[in-house]
Design a protein around this motif. Structure first.
Motif, PDB file in Angstrom:
ATOM      1  N   ASP A 118       0.833  -1.210   0.000  1.00 13.80           N
ATOM      2  CA  ASP A 118       0.000   0.000   0.000  1.00 13.80           C
ATOM      3  C   ASP A 118       0.863   1.254   0.000  1.00 13.80           C
ATOM      4  O   ASP A 118       0.538   2.251  -0.645  1.00 13.80           O
ATOM      5  CB  ASP A 118      -0.959   0.003   1.198  1.00 13.80           C
ATOM      6  CG  ASP A 118      -0.234  -0.121   2.526  1.00 13.80           C
ATOM      7  OD1 ASP A 118       0.741  -0.905   2.596  1.00 13.80           O
ATOM      8  OD2 ASP A 118      -0.631   0.532   3.503  1.00 13.80           O
ATOM      9  N   SER A 119       1.982   1.219   0.719  1.00 13.68           N
ATOM     10  CA  SER A 119       2.874   2.377   0.766  1.00 13.68           C
ATOM     11  C   SER A 119       3.486   2.651  -0.605  1.00 13.68           C
ATOM     12  O   SER A 119       3.546   3.796  -1.059  1.00 13.68           O
ATOM     13  CB  SER A 119       3.986   2.130   1.797  1.00 13.68           C
ATOM     14  OG  SER A 119       4.918   3.179   1.792  1.00 13.68           O
ATOM     15  N   ILE A 120       3.905   1.585  -1.291  1.00 13.16           N
ATOM     16  CA  ILE A 120       4.617   1.746  -2.559  1.00 13.16           C
ATOM     17  C   ILE A 120       3.674   1.988  -3.739  1.00 13.16           C
ATOM     18  O   ILE A 120       3.889   2.892  -4.547  1.00 13.16           O
ATOM     19  CB  ILE A 120       5.507   0.513  -2.819  1.00 13.16           C
ATOM     20  CG1 ILE A 120       6.655   0.481  -1.787  1.00 13.16           C
ATOM     21  CG2 ILE A 120       6.073   0.521  -4.233  1.00 13.16           C
ATOM     22  CD1 ILE A 120       7.479  -0.782  -1.801  1.00 13.16           C
ATOM     23  N   LEU A 121       2.605   1.197  -3.826  1.00 17.38           N
ATOM     24  CA  LEU A 121       1.741   1.289  -5.008  1.00 17.38           C
ATOM     25  C   LEU A 121       0.611   2.305  -4.874  1.00 17.38           C
ATOM     26  O   LEU A 121      -0.061   2.614  -5.856  1.00 17.38           O
ATOM     27  CB  LEU A 121       1.139  -0.079  -5.332  1.00 17.38           C
ATOM     28  CG  LEU A 121       2.128  -1.176  -5.748  1.00 17.38           C
ATOM     29  CD1 LEU A 121       1.392  -2.388  -6.286  1.00 17.38           C
ATOM     30  CD2 LEU A 121       3.121  -0.682  -6.772  1.00 17.38           C
ATOM     31  N   ILE A 122       0.401   2.820  -3.655  1.00 17.35           N
ATOM     32  CA  ILE A 122      -0.664   3.824  -3.502  1.00 17.35           C
ATOM     33  C   ILE A 122      -0.085   5.147  -3.006  1.00 17.35           C
ATOM     34  O   ILE A 122      -0.208   6.166  -3.668  1.00 17.35           O
ATOM     35  CB  ILE A 122      -1.764   3.308  -2.560  1.00 17.35           C
ATOM     36  CG1 ILE A 122      -2.441   2.132  -3.224  1.00 17.35           C
ATOM     37  CG2 ILE A 122      -2.743   4.419  -2.201  1.00 17.35           C
ATOM     38  CD1 ILE A 122      -3.832   1.806  -2.867  1.00 17.35           C
ATOM     39  N   ASP A 123       0.583   5.124  -1.845  1.00 20.56           N
ATOM     40  CA  ASP A 123       1.097   6.378  -1.287  1.00 20.56           C
ATOM     41  C   ASP A 123       2.107   7.038  -2.216  1.00 20.56           C
ATOM     42  O   ASP A 123       2.135   8.257  -2.353  1.00 20.56           O
ATOM     43  CB  ASP A 123       1.744   6.132   0.081  1.00 20.56           C
ATOM     44  CG  ASP A 123       0.730   5.665   1.122  1.00 20.56           C
ATOM     45  OD1 ASP A 123      -0.472   5.931   0.918  1.00 20.56           O
ATOM     46  OD2 ASP A 123       1.123   5.034   2.112  1.00 20.56           O
ATOM     47  N   PHE A 147       4.371  10.596   4.316  1.00 23.52           N
ATOM     48  CA  PHE A 147       3.823   9.370   4.887  1.00 23.52           C
ATOM     49  C   PHE A 147       4.716   8.766   5.968  1.00 23.52           C
ATOM     50  O   PHE A 147       4.229   8.173   6.913  1.00 23.52           O
ATOM     51  CB  PHE A 147       3.591   8.336   3.786  1.00 23.52           C
ATOM     52  CG  PHE A 147       2.616   8.808   2.748  1.00 23.52           C
ATOM     53  CD1 PHE A 147       1.263   8.870   3.026  1.00 23.52           C
ATOM     54  CD2 PHE A 147       3.057   9.226   1.508  1.00 23.52           C
ATOM     55  CE1 PHE A 147       0.358   9.322   2.080  1.00 23.52           C
ATOM     56  CE2 PHE A 147       2.167   9.678   0.554  1.00 23.52           C
ATOM     57  CZ  PHE A 147       0.818   9.726   0.842  1.00 23.52           C
ATOM     58  N   THR A 148       6.049   8.896   5.809  1.00 22.99           N
ATOM     59  CA  THR A 148       6.956   8.252   6.761  1.00 22.99           C
ATOM     60  C   THR A 148       7.662   9.235   7.679  1.00 22.99           C
ATOM     61  O   THR A 148       8.190   8.841   8.706  1.00 22.99           O
ATOM     62  CB  THR A 148       8.034   7.452   6.015  1.00 22.99           C
ATOM     63  OG1 THR A 148       8.854   8.367   5.269  1.00 22.99           O
ATOM     64  CG2 THR A 148       7.412   6.439   5.064  1.00 22.99           C
ATOM     65  N   ASN A 167       3.864   8.641  12.025  1.00 22.37           N
ATOM     66  CA  ASN A 167       2.924   7.511  11.970  1.00 22.37           C
ATOM     67  C   ASN A 167       3.484   6.243  11.355  1.00 22.37           C
ATOM     68  O   ASN A 167       3.118   5.138  11.743  1.00 22.37           O
ATOM     69  CB  ASN A 167       1.668   7.930  11.202  1.00 22.37           C
ATOM     70  CG  ASN A 167       0.783   8.842  12.034  1.00 22.37           C
ATOM     71  OD1 ASN A 167       1.034   9.043  13.218  1.00 22.37           O
ATOM     72  ND2 ASN A 167      -0.247   9.399  11.425  1.00 22.37           N
ATOM     73  N   MET A 168       4.356   6.386  10.369  1.00 17.37           N
ATOM     74  CA  MET A 168       4.818   5.208   9.628  1.00 17.37           C
ATOM     75  C   MET A 168       6.235   4.790   9.990  1.00 17.37           C
ATOM     76  O   MET A 168       6.791   3.894   9.375  1.00 17.37           O
ATOM     77  CB  MET A 168       4.775   5.501   8.125  1.00 17.37           C
ATOM     78  CG  MET A 168       3.413   5.914   7.628  1.00 17.37           C
ATOM     79  SD  MET A 168       2.330   4.529   7.437  1.00 17.37           S
ATOM     80  CE  MET A 168       2.859   3.929   5.861  1.00 17.37           C
ATOM     81  N   ARG A 201      -5.887   3.852   6.087  1.00 16.43           N
ATOM     82  CA  ARG A 201      -4.815   2.862   6.123  1.00 16.43           C
ATOM     83  C   ARG A 201      -3.683   3.267   7.051  1.00 16.43           C
ATOM     84  O   ARG A 201      -3.135   2.449   7.780  1.00 16.43           O
ATOM     85  CB  ARG A 201      -4.216   2.678   4.715  1.00 16.43           C
ATOM     86  CG  ARG A 201      -4.980   1.782   3.823  1.00 16.43           C
ATOM     87  CD  ARG A 201      -4.264   1.621   2.494  1.00 16.43           C
ATOM     88  NE  ARG A 201      -3.929   2.899   1.883  1.00 16.43           N
ATOM     89  CZ  ARG A 201      -2.732   3.452   1.926  1.00 16.43           C
ATOM     90  NH1 ARG A 201      -1.749   2.865   2.547  1.00 16.43           N
ATOM     91  NH2 ARG A 201      -2.517   4.616   1.337  1.00 16.43           N
ATOM     92  N   ILE A 202      -3.313   4.552   6.994  1.00 17.94           N
ATOM     93  CA  ILE A 202      -2.196   5.020   7.818  1.00 17.94           C
ATOM     94  C   ILE A 202      -2.561   4.922   9.300  1.00 17.94           C
ATOM     95  O   ILE A 202      -1.748   4.527  10.135  1.00 17.94           O
ATOM     96  CB  ILE A 202      -1.810   6.478   7.454  1.00 17.94           C
ATOM     97  CG1 ILE A 202      -1.636   6.624   5.936  1.00 17.94           C
ATOM     98  CG2 ILE A 202      -0.556   6.890   8.189  1.00 17.94           C
ATOM     99  CD1 ILE A 202      -0.565   5.769   5.337  1.00 17.94           C
ATOM    100  N   ASP A 203      -3.819   5.267   9.621  1.00 22.31           N
ATOM    101  CA  ASP A 203      -4.281   5.145  11.007  1.00 22.31           C
ATOM    102  C   ASP A 203      -4.287   3.683  11.446  1.00 22.31           C
ATOM    103  O   ASP A 203      -3.874   3.351  12.565  1.00 22.31           O
ATOM    104  CB  ASP A 203      -5.695   5.732  11.149  1.00 22.31           C
ATOM    105  CG  ASP A 203      -5.727   7.233  10.901  1.00 22.31           C
ATOM    106  OD1 ASP A 203      -4.661   7.868  11.011  1.00 22.31           O
ATOM    107  OD2 ASP A 203      -6.800   7.761  10.598  1.00 22.31           O
ATOM    108  N   ASN A 204      -4.757   2.810  10.560  1.00 18.16           N
ATOM    109  CA  ASN A 204      -4.781   1.383  10.887  1.00 18.16           C
ATOM    110  C   ASN A 204      -3.379   0.820  11.054  1.00 18.16           C
ATOM    111  O   ASN A 204      -3.141  -0.061  11.874  1.00 18.16           O
ATOM    112  CB  ASN A 204      -5.521   0.596   9.787  1.00 18.16           C
ATOM    113  CG  ASN A 204      -7.004   0.917   9.748  1.00 18.16           C
ATOM    114  OD1 ASN A 204      -7.571   1.402  10.733  1.00 18.16           O
ATOM    115  ND2 ASN A 204      -7.650   0.657   8.623  1.00 18.16           N
TER     116      ASN A 204
END
Length: 889
Positions: A213-218, A323-324, A489-490, A561-564
């Protein structure tokens, strides 16, 4: 409700997949005892035999899957002391089928990948395992490499600053680990190579993407770009910044925070014109480009914040990954935005870069024959994975029941009140010695919270933008008694938080302090490890009694997703844990996307200073806002893909042509074919069927491209019917000239030089095409004002640009192939225009690397009359001067 009904009726696709997988898992389990009695050599021999059957006999992988998985499980037991659980085998089957396995944090995804990796490596085409950072790539390659090498498979890892030879060796291995950007940049560099010896990759067979999810979406919207500095001055950025300072919000320009856009008003445009002392800022290309820089300067001032979006480090603007929270060294904002931020901060302004090669991660990963992924959070983005990549998401059940308590969100009026409440709760947890992990959305917030904790005398670790190795060490110990860890968060993604601490990390740290060589003195290291295992076991029991790891989120992210993902750091492998999010009405999500309903509820309750509320109704309203934002970003990524797919088709065509040139043994006939094709295109263009011929234009064009003798063949040819005879004469003259050129150079040297010419001309015009496409993409949205679909217009315009580029490539090759010469006794080729001077020089410099004899650049005639940027180019290409010779004039 609908999902529940599907489950009851047995219509849930996920349940059906799991039921099918469970039958296969039983078959694999039935082989365990049989495989367990085999010797180490027997296991490796079986893998080698199955590899032979797959490669030579064409046996399908599915037929050997159960046996291979059973062998890999046994190999993991013997080398790592780890046995795949049934749910891990289930995840492995999903990965082999080219799906995304959603497995909660701590379920052992790294180990899961070993089964499909070994199985797909049997084809001998290479398997790529993609991770989110270099530390994890090296760690996983070494850790899981023990299993692969035990079974006779080779393992490689790619990371920055490797030599070409080292990279090629890593790709030649059966299994290659690396980050998404390393794989992508290697692909681009391969398609800029000027000899086969510079290539490193050997195809795109099968890839497993960790943290998919991080690579293909974020990161999907972030293109990978290889660029070179342009020749533009940086002074206009300083001018634009000074003008931006003098403009007033709402009066001169308007800000759209949701879209991250700034728009100048009519008043603002007039004010810019007054400051610059010009009547119409749109009248000239140079002034309209300055207007664009002013807009970028306004974005830099009002939309991009220091210590949130970027930091100043060693006098440079370094981007912070949203994100990270990590620093992205070497990355720069495009389209002049980075220069605008540098001007704003008063640091050295770097020249704007010109794109040489680019691809989005979306299109890079869509090249793989089979793609799979694994993550703890994918179900919320299942629609996007399926629509963009054709990937199904399979939610794998946990090995042990999840017992984490997720408390409702608490909402305050202001950020100040919210952070004070967060600091108070952290202090309470610290005093009872319960470990706490606090997730923040920016470096600024983590430092703000750190100050509040220091004021309350709470010892803590702050994790933001550190090296990955240090990050992993800190996050691995976040579950120790009394630990307080503040992180983006990440942060630490890919590293498990073990309650009571990670004994291996602690043992390695202690061994380093004592000067113990871990590999050389295993006995001493094992003693230290046992010591820390006992300590961590004791602490584990204590942390469990305190309720496990407590996770605090200081803000809701735009994506659930990030919260989860943050919540998922707690409650791993059946451990207890808890989580809670603290929000305020000043948070970006609630301020920009929160519905009026949230605001209305808060106002009706009449909240006082420091007062907070938590209610399921509010939590649902916030989740609804997040869904809206997710859909909004999905639409943007989808639109980006639609536009980039147009470019991707062109990219594939150009790169395929480059490969043909690169691996061709003889290009002489190919070059001659290009020359005759170019001549035919010119004649067809100036002598169109059913229309009036342009004899003068044809003569000028042929003269500019070839020479006067060839052009003389068109004398008196004022009608299409007279063309065949004239063409025959022209081809004869060109053939004589071409044969003379071959004799002068020698066939072997000519072939080498023609290859360099072809590669250089293709690369040169492709680079210019990328710039033209950028310009087109930037302004195509305005077509909507004329009731036209911008995407259709973009497809049409880009096709025309591509055809123009192909024509320019053929002309460039034809021109250079006949004029190129070997410097000998002062004899030099005489170029006709500035582009030719540049092309001959570049081909000459490239030829030095591959031939003992090189081409000497010469000085052409000095231009005596200034050519307007929008005038037709004097070289006769038919393009505007600014898009042709004027590009580098």
């Amino acid at each position: 409700m609908l999902n529940g009904l599907k489950k009851i009726l047995g219509l849930d696709a996920n349940d059906r997949a799991l039921k099918r997988y469970s039958q296969t898992v039983n078959e694999i389990n039935a082989l365990e005892e049989e495989v367990a009695v085999l010797s180490d050599d027997d296991l490796a021999r079986e893998i080698a035999e199955m590899r032979r059957r797959v490669v030579e006999g064409g046996q399908p992988l599915d037929e050997v899957m159960c046996r291979v998985f059973a062998i890999v499980r046994e190999a993991a037991k013997r080398t790592l002391g780890m046995r795949h659980f049934d749910v891990q085998v289930t995840g492995a089957i999903a990965l082999h089928e080219g799906k995304i396995a959603e497995m909660k944090t701590g379920e052992g995804k790294t180990l899961v990948a070993t089964m499909p990796v070994v199985l797909n490596a049997l084809k001998g085409k290479g398997v790529h395992v993609v991770t989110v950072n270099d530390y994890l790539a090296k760690r996983d390659a070494e850790w899981m490499g023990k299993v692969y090498r035990f079974l006779g498979l080779s393992v490689g890892v790619i990371y920055p600053f490797m030599s070409i030879e080292e990279r090629r060796e890593a790709y030649e291995a059966d299994i290659t680990y690396g980050t998404n950007s390393e794989f992508g940049f290697d692909y681009l560099r391969d398609n800029m190579a000027i000899s086969p010896s510079q290539l490193v990759q050997r195809g795109h067979h099968y890839a497993i993407v960790d943290e998919v999810d991080s690579i293909l979406i974020d990161e999907a919207r972030t293109p990978l770009i290889i660029s070179g500095p342009s020749e533009e001055s940086v002074e206009p950025y300083k001018v634009a910044d000074r003008i931006a300072k003098s403009l007033t919000v709402n009066e001169d320009f308007e800000i759209d925070e949701k879209e991250k856009n700034v728009a100048l008003t009519e008043v603002g445009i007039k004010r810019c014109e007054k400051i610059l002392g010009i009547e119409d800022i749109y009248a000239e290309v140079e002034t309209s480009e300055l207007l664009h820089k002013i807009v970028q300067a306004l974005k830099a001032r009002y939309l991009f914040k220091r210590d949130v979006h970027y930091v100043i480090k060693d006098g440079e603007v370094v981007i912070v990954d949203e994100f990270t929270g990590r620093l992205m060294y070497g990355r720069r904002y495009s389209d002049g935005l980075h220069q605008a931020i540098e001007a704003k901060e008063g640091v050295r302004i770097g020249r704007e870069n010109q794109t040489l090669a680019t691809i989005t991660l979306q299109n890079y990963f869509r090249m793989y024959e089979k793609l799979a992924g694994m993550t703890g959070t994918a179900a919320t983005e299942a629609e996007e994975f399926n629509e963009i990549y054709g990937l199904e998401v399979v939610v794998i059940p946990t090995h042990k029941p999840m017992i984490r308590r997720d408390f409702p969100d608490i909402i305050y009026r202001s950020k100040r009140e919210k952070f004070a409440a967060v600091a108070d709760e952290i202090k309470e947890c610290y005093e009872r010695r319960q470990p706490v992990l606090i997730g923040t959305t920016s470096i600024e917030n983590s430092e703000k919270l750190s100050k509040l904790l220091s004021a309350r005398h709470v010892p803590h670790q702050v994790l933001n933008a550190k090296y990955h190795e240090k990050e992993a060490k800190i996050i691995a110990q976040a579950g120790r008694v009394g630990a307080v860890t503040v992180a983006t968060n990440m942060a630490g993604r890919g590293t498990d938080i073990l309650l009571g601490g990670n004994p291996e990390f602690l043992a390695l740290e202690e061994a380093e302090k004592r000067g113990v060589d871990v590999e050389g003195d295993r006995k001493a290291y094992e003693a230290i490890l046992e010591e820390y295992k006992s300590l961590c076991d004791e602490e584990h029991k204590k942390v469990v009694s305190l309720g496990g790891l407590h996770v605090i989120g200081t803000e809701r992210h735009e994506s659930r997703r990030i919260d989860n993902q943050l919540r998922g750091r707690s409650g791993r492998q059946g451990d207890p844990g808890s989580s809670r999010f603290y929000l305020s009405l000043e948070d970006d999500l609630l301020r920009l996307f929160g519905s009026d309903r949230i605001q209305g509820i808060m106002e009706k309750l009449g909240m006082q200073e420091g007062e907070a509320i938590d209610h399921p109704l509010l939590s649902r309203a916030i989740e609804s806002a997040q869904k809206k934002v997710e859909q909004y970003h999905f639409d943007i990524r989808k639109q980006l893909l639609q536009y980039d797919s147009v470019m991707n088709q062109q990219r594939i065509a150009i790169y395929d042509e480059r490969k043909r040139i690169l691996f061709a043994d003889d290009l002489i006939e190919h070059t001659w074919q290009i020359i005759t094709d170019t001549l035919d295109e010119i004649l067809e263009s100036y002598y169109p069927e059913g229309q009036e011929a342009d004899q003068r234009g044809a003569v000028l064009k042929v003269k500019a491209l070839f020479n006067g003798r060839v052009a003389e063949c068109l004398t008196g040819v004022d009608d299409r019917s007279l063309l065949p005879e004239a063409r025959e004469k022209m081809v004869s003259l060109l053939r004589d000239e071409f044969e003379a050129k071959l004799e002068e150079l020698g066939r072997e040297t000519a072939n080498t030089i023609f290859k360099m010419i072809l590669l250089h001309v293709v690369d040169s015009y492709w680079k210019e095409h990328l710039l033209a496409m950028d310009d087109l993409r930037r302004g195509i949205g305005l077509r909507a004002l004329g009731q036209k679909d911008p995407l259709l217009e973009y497809q049409f315009e880009s096709y025309n640009l591509f055809q123009q580029m192909l024509g320019s490539i053929r002309e460039g090759v034809a021109r250079l192939a006949l004029k190129v010469s070997v410097a000998r006794e002062g004899k030099t080729p005489q170029p006709q225009n500035r582009r030719e001077i540049r092309d001959l020089a570049l081909v000459g410099s490239a030829g030095k690397a591959s031939s003992e004899r090189n081409i000497e650049p010469t000085q052409g005639p000095r231009r005596t009359q200034k050519v307007g940027r929008n005038d037709p180019c004097p070289c006769g290409s038919g393009k505007k001067y600014k898009y042709c010779c004027g590009r580098n004039a």
